[in-house]
Scaffold this active site. Sequence first.
Site, mmCIF file in Angstrom:
data_model
loop_
_atom_site.group_PDB
_atom_site.id
_atom_site.type_symbol
_atom_site.label_atom_id
_atom_site.label_comp_id
_atom_site.label_asym_id
_atom_site.label_seq_id
_atom_site.Cartn_x
_atom_site.Cartn_y
_atom_site.Cartn_z
ATOM 1 N N CYS A 96 8.774 -8.695 8.767
ATOM 2 C CA CYS A 96 8.741 -10.274 7.617
ATOM 3 C C CYS A 96 10.135 -10.323 7.479
ATOM 4 O O CYS A 96 11.074 -9.839 8.137
ATOM 5 C CB CYS A 96 8.761 -8.783 6.684
ATOM 6 N N CYS A 97 9.599 -12.008 7.606
ATOM 7 C CA CYS A 97 11.236 -12.585 6.721
ATOM 8 C C CYS A 97 10.582 -12.806 5.267
ATOM 9 O O CYS A 97 9.762 -12.705 4.945
ATOM 10 C CB CYS A 97 10.980 -13.641 7.342
ATOM 11 N N ALA A 98 11.288 -14.004 4.140
ATOM 12 C CA ALA A 98 11.075 -14.360 2.939
ATOM 13 C C ALA A 98 9.454 -14.456 3.295
ATOM 14 O O ALA A 98 8.803 -13.665 1.708
ATOM 15 C CB ALA A 98 12.165 -15.606 2.788
ATOM 16 N N SER A 104 10.995 -14.674 10.651
ATOM 17 C CA SER A 104 9.557 -13.935 11.659
ATOM 18 C C SER A 104 9.670 -14.120 12.824
ATOM 19 O O SER A 104 9.459 -13.873 13.856
ATOM 20 C CB SER A 104 8.248 -13.559 10.581
ATOM 21 N N TYR A 125 8.250 -11.291 2.289
ATOM 22 C CA TYR A 125 8.607 -10.377 1.350
ATOM 23 C C TYR A 125 7.717 -10.971 0.143
ATOM 24 O O TYR A 125 7.528 -10.399 -0.606
ATOM 25 C CB TYR A 125 9.573 -10.743 0.835
#
Length: 362
Positions: A96-98, A104, A125
């Site tokens: 998971c990234c922003a 990702s 996220y």
Amino acid sequence: MESTLSAQNIRRLLANETPIIDVRAPIEFNQGAMPNAINLPLMNNEERAAVGTCYKQHGSQKAVELGHQLVKGEIKAHRVAAWREACERFPSGFICCARGGMRSHIVQKWLAEIGIDYPLIEGGYKALRQATIEMTNELVQRPIILIGGCTGNGKTTLVRSLPEGIDLEGFAHHRGSSFGRTVEAQFAQATFENYLAVDMLKKSSYHSRWVLEDEGRAIGANGLPESLRIQMATAHLVVVDDPFERRMARLKEEYFDRMTHDFIEAYGEEKGWQEYSDYLHHGLYAIRRRLGAQRAAELTQLLDNALAAQKISANTEVHFSWLSPLLKEYYDPMYRYQLSKKQDKIIYTGSYEEVEQWFANH
């Protein structure tokens, strides 16, 4: 590879406590994270800031090039090794990234290069956060029963003992009063809300109502979600009313015995004692204006005397000298006044055991 999760699949991921490898920078993670996430960033705070500045000044391509310059060689190898270890520990997890974008995909690509096929969360996220907000707004519509009563009546313990209980103070790492802080730091607001939403989601398949402690608008620095506050404002109330001596015994264990232990365990003997002393002084200082200057000074002197006596004897009952008048003169009248405005919502009043039995029967 499954890389796109529908809203329903995101809910399943959260309800099943699926591990999340969150590759955002620590500063982002600390501003909001999911309960089952571990933070193994692609870039640290300084690297992320440098890439962000480059992006603003020189555009996307230069920013990507700088990112690869900053994370290469031993730095890259060390981070890939950490992700590899996490993937082996959590084979059913997700990256998971922003927003499910470049970070990702880079981590996913680097893992693929060493033979690890690991999925990511499309939308990152942000998608998870949107899901928890929607879940909270939906799940708080179920019937709510609040547990009220003066401090020391065991309300939090009772909430935690009930399968449909939602432990707001546990998620907040705070007990709600001026003496409410714990050794653990409070979560960021978004993280607090995420933990609350996921707990409700996990219990929603088994329970049709919620039991919560009667709280104000905020627990320490964490505010209750507005949708929950609105529902709590009209909820039925069950009041625990135990004898004063029993309440004092609970407070002795929770605020003096346990806090002495926790501070010393966290900081060591000398610094832990100082932190414990500061914690009690700050709690009293926070309500000094409501007590009045003279009474606050008198109670502070009693607190100082009690701390000196506890340090010599290890007896925490010495704190009753200031705690007893504080309850009788301040906390009890304040809560009884608040309760007087909720008389129409009270559906039962009894001792801890009687309230416990009431919930078993209703």
